[in-house]
Design an enzyme around this catalytic site. Structure first.
Site, PDB file in Angstrom:
ATOM      1  N   LYS A   1       0.817  -1.216   0.000  1.00  0.00           N
ATOM      2  CA  LYS A   1       0.000   0.000   0.000  1.00  0.00           C
ATOM      3  C   LYS A   1       0.850   1.266   0.000  1.00  0.00           C
ATOM      4  CE  LYS A   1      -4.226  -2.064   1.480  1.00  0.00           C
ATOM      5  NZ  LYS A   1      -3.757  -3.468   1.524  1.00  0.00           N
TER       6      LYS A   1
HETATM    7  C1  LIG Z   1      -4.292  -4.551   0.823  1.00  0.00           C
HETATM    8  C2  LIG Z   1      -3.479  -5.780   0.709  1.00  0.00           C
HETATM    9  C3  LIG Z   1      -3.802  -6.802  -0.213  1.00  0.00           C
HETATM   10  C4  LIG Z   1      -5.026  -6.739  -1.114  1.00  0.00           C
HETATM   11  O1  LIG Z   1      -4.957  -5.737  -2.101  1.00  0.00           O
HETATM   12  P1  LIG Z   1      -6.275  -5.183  -2.781  1.00  0.00           P
HETATM   13  O2  LIG Z   1      -5.845  -4.058  -3.633  1.00  0.00           O
HETATM   14  O3  LIG Z   1      -7.171  -4.741  -1.645  1.00  0.00           O
HETATM   15  O4  LIG Z   1      -6.881  -6.297  -3.565  1.00  0.00           O
HETATM   16  C5  LIG Z   1      -2.962  -7.910  -0.285  1.00  0.00           C
HETATM   17  N1  LIG Z   1      -1.885  -8.029   0.523  1.00  0.00           N
HETATM   18  C6  LIG Z   1      -1.552  -7.074   1.423  1.00  0.00           C
HETATM   19  C7  LIG Z   1      -0.363  -7.295   2.293  1.00  0.00           C
HETATM   20  C8  LIG Z   1      -2.324  -5.919   1.545  1.00  0.00           C
HETATM   21  O5  LIG Z   1      -1.986  -4.993   2.455  1.00  0.00           O
END
Ligand SMILES: *Cc1c(COP(=O)(O)O)cnc(C)c1O
Length: 465
Positions: A110
């Site tokens: 993120k």
């Molecule tokens: C948010 C997240 C995901 C999922 O991603 P999306 O864009 O919500 O599908 C997968 N792995 C981690 C570690 C995350 O923080």
């Protein structure tokens, strides 16, 4: 480039307005219209660019109202906090390529989007002589990534609600040890659902929202998707040549559908270069049911060892629906209202076939997640976190159904963020990277408040910028 809403009830807007708007005013999600595409000459020209250089070339195709020189600075500032100039390095592990998306300040993917969004907000607020109080709820990863995106920025304060005692210790410390004065952590005496409900209720009080310039960093902001398109292109360019010239497949651990939707747009941008996208889910498999059964139906969230994917209603799914419905906003409106009323959307044979051309999918349970971490470690010495392991396990199961070509597995978090699950798999805790060392000894700041809207609002009123 103009932006339209999946529900078709707003006039087209520019990029800057799309970033500030987040959710479209008609309740839909914003999309670029049309999706740009580049030819093979351009792609060849991009081959030797650095990550920030490529980020500028890719993202400028979607932006009509910020100059290249300004945007270049925003990108450089966003990614200077990463621990490698490659930003998203690729490593080979056995049969797979691992695209490491966890080199940012909070060790999860993120950061790639939220570091850029923080820079964009800061720039746009300064330009408009305005300010913003960001309000969000987190069950773990998003809160710290959002905080690191805006900490120390002028004209922005950030308030993050998390359930007291119900996020992992490391995750709580990543939020509460940030010393900058514009950061306000609120440990709510309740569950994550309480936190989310409070945030939603406050955003629905439009007068309060306006008076205190409340803003959001949730995963439906178009700038977050945009930032994530870049690493798909980056991986294709890095692997083209070395791994043959055919299309490249990606396996994506999926929750809110933001990451994999960026891959879908990347596939349209660099046509012919991305093969299949594997939509990998944990036990929360609403999206896998959609791909395999043609039915998108809400159910209860099941807590797992990959908590950032413990999501049932995927907030970015509506963006894909818009294309699946041949860009017909009326059909999107119908489907979303039937989902709101009945908790379910059904798809025709033709739509199901299209979804299966766009995605392969499988749901991976916790036992397989753990055994995948163990096996990959035994075979190659590489330590996966439980989210990334869901993606690798899915690739392992579906590899024979994919077009020939390399498979890139997205590694979305550093294993040190999930020491318990990893040590169950490999018998020891993963090594801590520099950023986490001694985090328990740093001063920590947070305010404990009851799960009560007025208590939270009162706190915001006292500390708003
Ligand atoms: C948010 C997240 C995901 C999922 O991603 P999306 O864009 O919500 O599908 C997968 N792995 C981690 C570690 C995350 O923080």
């Amino acid at each position: 480039m103009r932006y339209i809403s999946t529900r078709g009830k707003i006039d087209p807007i520019g990029f800057k307005e799309a970033v500030m708007m987040g959710l479209a005013l008609d309740g839909g999600l914003l999309l670029p219209d049309p999706i740009p595409s580049v030819d093979s000459f351009t792609l060849r020209r991009w081959k030797d660019l650095s990550y920030p250089g490529l980020a500028l070339e890719v993202m400028r195709l979607f932006i009509n109202d910020i100059s290249d020189s300004v945007f270049k600075t925003l990108i450089q500032d966003a990614y200077s906090s990463f621990d490698t100039p490659e930003v998203t390095p690729i490593v080979r592990s056995g049969d797979y390529y691992i695209l490491e998306l966890f080199h940012g300040p909070t060790l999860a993917f993120k950061d790639i989007a939220l570091q850029l969004l923080g820079e964009l907000f800061s720039y746009l607020l300064k330009e408009k002589h305005s300010k913003m109080n960001i309000l969000g709820a987190t069950s773990g990863d998003t809160g710290s990534a959002a905080i690191y995106g805006v900490k120390g920025k002028e004209n922005i304060n950030i308030f993050i609600l998390y359930p007291e005692g119900r996020v992992s210790e490391v995750q709580a410390l990543q939020m509460t040890t940030v010393p900058e004065e514009n950061v306000f952590n609120i440990a709510v005496q309740g569950t994550f659902d309480d936190c989310q409900a409070i945030v939603k209720a406050i955003f629905n009080q439009l007068e309060f929202k306006r008076q205190y310039h409340l803003g959001s960093v949730n995963s439906i902001n178009w700038a977050r998707v945009l930032a994530q398109i870049v690493y798909y292109v980056y991986a294709v360019l890095r692997l083209k040549g070395d791994a043959g010239d055919g299309p490249i497949n990606f396996s994506v651990p999926t929750g809110n559908f933001g990451d994999i939707f960026a891959g879908y747009i990347a596939g349209k941008l660099i046509q012919g270069n991305i093969g299949r996208l594997i939509l990998a889910t944990n036990e929360n498999d609403i999206l896998t049911q959609f791909v395999l059964q043609g039915r998108y139906a809400r159910s209860q969230v099941i807590p797992t060892i990959s908590p950032s994917m413990d999501i049932q209603v995927a907030s970015n799914f509506e963006r894909y629906l818009y294309y699946l419905y041949n860009q017909d906003p009326e059909r999107v409106r119908e489907a979303m209202s039937s989902f709101a009323e009945e908790g379910e959307i059904q798809f025709s044979q033709e739509e199901q076939a299209q979804a299966r051309r766009d995605f392969a999918s499988v749901s991976i349970d916790q036992a397989i997640t753990i055994s995948t971490i163990r096996e990959i470690y035994r075979e190659t010495g590489y330590v996966l976190d439980p989210h990334s392991a869901v993606g690798v396990a899915a690739a392992e199961m579906l590899r024979h159904d994919l077009p020939e070509g390399p498979i890139v597995c997205l590694a979305t978090a550093h294993p040190a963020k999930f020491p318990e699950a990893v040590s169950r798999a490999i018998g020891r805790e993963p090594e801590r990277p520099e950023r986490l060392r001694g985090i328990e000894d740093r001063p920590s700041r947070y305010k404990v408040l009851p799960a009560d809207i007025d208590a939270i609002k009162g706190y915001i009123v006292r500390h708003a910028i």
